[in-house]
Design a protein around this motif. Structure first.
Motif, PDB file in Angstrom:
ATOM      1  N   ILE A   1       0.920  -1.253   0.087  1.00 26.23           N
ATOM      2  CA  ILE A   1       0.039  -0.139   0.049  1.00 26.23           C
ATOM      3  C   ILE A   1       0.860   1.091   0.057  1.00 26.23           C
ATOM      4  O   ILE A   1       1.930   1.316   0.821  1.00 26.23           O
ATOM      5  N   THR A   2       0.651   2.135  -1.144  1.00 24.53           N
ATOM      6  CA  THR A   2       1.501   3.543  -0.976  1.00 24.53           C
ATOM      7  C   THR A   2       0.689   4.578  -0.485  1.00 24.53           C
ATOM      8  O   THR A   2       1.366   5.779  -0.158  1.00 24.53           O
ATOM      9  N   ALA A   3      -0.709   4.497  -0.401  1.00 20.50           N
ATOM     10  CA  ALA A   3      -1.369   5.805   0.202  1.00 20.50           C
ATOM     11  C   ALA A   3      -2.942   5.080   0.396  1.00 20.50           C
ATOM     12  O   ALA A   3      -3.327   4.460   0.115  1.00 20.50           O
ATOM     13  N   ILE A   4      -3.288   6.129   1.481  1.00 18.22           N
ATOM     14  CA  ILE A   4      -4.750   5.833   1.794  1.00 18.22           C
ATOM     15  C   ILE A   4      -5.601   7.073   1.055  1.00 18.22           C
ATOM     16  O   ILE A   4      -4.997   8.209   1.205  1.00 18.22           O
ATOM     17  N   VAL A   5      -7.041   7.057   0.628  1.00 16.36           N
ATOM     18  CA  VAL A   5      -7.586   8.229   0.098  1.00 16.36           C
ATOM     19  C   VAL A   5      -8.692   8.313   1.042  1.00 16.36           C
ATOM     20  O   VAL A   5      -9.473   7.303   1.268  1.00 16.36           O
ATOM     21  N   VAL A   6      -8.825   9.554   1.448  1.00 14.35           N
ATOM     22  CA  VAL A   6     -10.120  10.260   2.128  1.00 14.35           C
ATOM     23  C   VAL A   6     -10.823  11.122   1.516  1.00 14.35           C
ATOM     24  O   VAL A   6     -10.124  12.057   0.915  1.00 14.35           O
ATOM     25  N   PRO A   7     -12.158  11.099   1.658  1.00 15.11           N
ATOM     26  CA  PRO A   7     -12.923  12.292   0.825  1.00 15.11           C
ATOM     27  C   PRO A   7     -12.329  13.742   1.398  1.00 15.11           C
ATOM     28  O   PRO A   7     -12.134  13.636   2.574  1.00 15.11           O
ATOM     29  N   GLY A   8     -12.240  14.693   0.513  1.00 15.13           N
ATOM     30  CA  GLY A   8     -11.767  15.878   0.807  1.00 15.13           C
ATOM     31  C   GLY A   8     -12.708  16.880   1.379  1.00 15.13           C
ATOM     32  O   GLY A   8     -13.995  16.514   1.460  1.00 15.13           O
TER      33      GLY A   8
END
Length: 85
Positions: A35-42
């Protein structure tokens, strides 16, 4: 830990003590499987489905400082981690 467990944790930026929300996705390297990143709604996003101006926080894995039972502590500059589509 499974991704579904990761998605139930609240992400908190330790620089601003602000809650960013819960992860909705992850990015990973196809070659290594890491895993390189997590994505969170902005900002302004509601449940990742009803977007006004489309934006999201893409938080690099190396910016994660600690993963606890209920929260994920990250150290980011929110202006630089927010991507607009």
């Amino acid at each position: 830990m499974r991704i579904c467990e990761l998605k139930q944790k609240e992400v908190i930026n330790i620089c601003t003590c602000r809650t960013l929300g819960c992860p909705v996705d992850v990015e990973f390297d196809c070659e290594s499987g890491c895993i390189t990143a997590i994505v969170v709604p902005g900002p302004g996003s509601f449940c990742f489905c009803f977007w006004g101006p489309a934006s999201e926080y893409v938080i690099p894995w190396n910016c994660i400082r600690q993963i606890g039972d209920d929260i994920i502590l990250v150290e980011i500059d929110e202006k630089h981690c927010c991507k607009k589509d």
